[in-house]
Each structure stands twice: as C-alpha cells, then as structure tokens.
Write a protein that holds these residues in place. Structure first.
Motif, PDB file in Angstrom:
ATOM      1  N   GLU A  18     -12.841  -2.279   9.387  1.00  0.00           N
ATOM      2  CA  GLU A  18     -11.944  -1.914  10.666  1.00  0.00           C
ATOM      3  C   GLU A  18     -10.856  -2.957  10.453  1.00  0.00           C
ATOM      4  N   ALA A  20      -9.436  -4.293   7.818  1.00  0.00           N
ATOM      5  CA  ALA A  20      -8.733  -4.053   6.563  1.00  0.00           C
ATOM      6  C   ALA A  20      -7.824  -2.982   6.950  1.00  0.00           C
ATOM      7  N   ASP A  21      -8.508  -1.838   7.669  1.00  0.00           N
ATOM      8  CA  ASP A  21      -7.755  -0.464   7.953  1.00  0.00           C
ATOM      9  C   ASP A  21      -6.436  -0.778   8.937  1.00  0.00           C
ATOM     10  N   ARG A  22      -6.448  -1.841   9.604  1.00  0.00           N
ATOM     11  CA  ARG A  22      -5.545  -2.236  10.734  1.00  0.00           C
ATOM     12  C   ARG A  22      -4.362  -2.996  10.027  1.00  0.00           C
ATOM     13  N   LEU A  23      -4.852  -3.441   8.925  1.00  0.00           N
ATOM     14  CA  LEU A  23      -3.761  -4.347   8.067  1.00  0.00           C
ATOM     15  C   LEU A  23      -3.401  -3.648   6.651  1.00  0.00           C
ATOM     16  N   ASP A  24      -4.021  -2.345   6.446  1.00  0.00           N
ATOM     17  CA  ASP A  24      -3.502  -1.876   5.313  1.00  0.00           C
ATOM     18  C   ASP A  24      -3.817  -2.476   3.999  1.00  0.00           C
ATOM     19  N   VAL A  25      -4.893  -3.140   3.943  1.00  0.00           N
ATOM     20  CA  VAL A  25      -5.460  -3.810   2.824  1.00  0.00           C
ATOM     21  C   VAL A  25      -6.806  -3.281   2.631  1.00  0.00           C
ATOM     22  N   SER A  26      -7.614  -3.891   1.506  1.00  0.00           N
ATOM     23  CA  SER A  26      -8.893  -3.524   1.111  1.00  0.00           C
ATOM     24  C   SER A  26      -9.859  -4.380   2.005  1.00  0.00           C
ATOM     25  N   ARG A  27     -11.178  -3.891   2.117  1.00  0.00           N
ATOM     26  CA  ARG A  27     -12.005  -4.801   2.741  1.00  0.00           C
ATOM     27  C   ARG A  27     -12.141  -6.180   1.908  1.00  0.00           C
ATOM     28  N   LEU A  44       1.953 -10.210   4.734  1.00  0.00           N
ATOM     29  CA  LEU A  44       0.761  -9.760   5.358  1.00  0.00           C
ATOM     30  C   LEU A  44       0.264 -10.859   6.453  1.00  0.00           C
ATOM     31  N   ARG A  47       1.585  -9.287   9.423  1.00  0.00           N
ATOM     32  CA  ARG A  47       0.789  -8.273   9.954  1.00  0.00           C
ATOM     33  C   ARG A  47      -0.424  -8.737  10.676  1.00  0.00           C
TER      34      ARG A  47
END
Length: 64
Positions: A18, A20-27, A44, A47
């Motif tokens: 979750e 990762a999705d909010r940050l637009d990065v991979s888990r 980053l 962000r």
C-alpha cells in the motif's frame, strides 16, 4: 541514513504494498528503504514526507 518509515507505515495500518502504491515505487523499494539499504532520492524523500504529512527531518535522520 536512518528512517522511521516502518513505524510510520504501521501507525497508518498500511502494508508495504500500500505504501509502495502511494509512493509510486515497487514494494522492494519500500523494503529496502525500511531496512536502511537504500537512501531515497530527494524527490522520493519529498513524496514520502507528503504521504505522511511530516517534514523530511521527522522521517529521516543522518547516521552518526
């Protein structure tokens, strides 16, 4: 650099995926950040601060 990402993430009740999705990065990036294996780029870090509504200085601390 030390950080409080895991604590902050847990306080929000978010999984690593979750965040990762909010940050637009991979888990995997979130895992590496939480373990201190990866220092984020400045964009980053901003962000991350925005997601948690905190100043960067309250999330990240320089190593002694």
């Amino acid at each position: 650099m030390r950080n409080h990402l895991k604590k902050l993430r847990n306080e929000q009740g978010w999984s690593q995926a979750e965040l990762a999705d909010r940050l637009d990065v991979s888990r995997q990036t979130v895992i590496a950040l939480e373990r201190g294996k990866y220092d984020p780029s400045l964009p980053l870090a901003f962000r991350i601060a925005k997601v948690f509504l905190l100043p960067i200085e309250q999330i990240f601390e320089p190593d002694d």
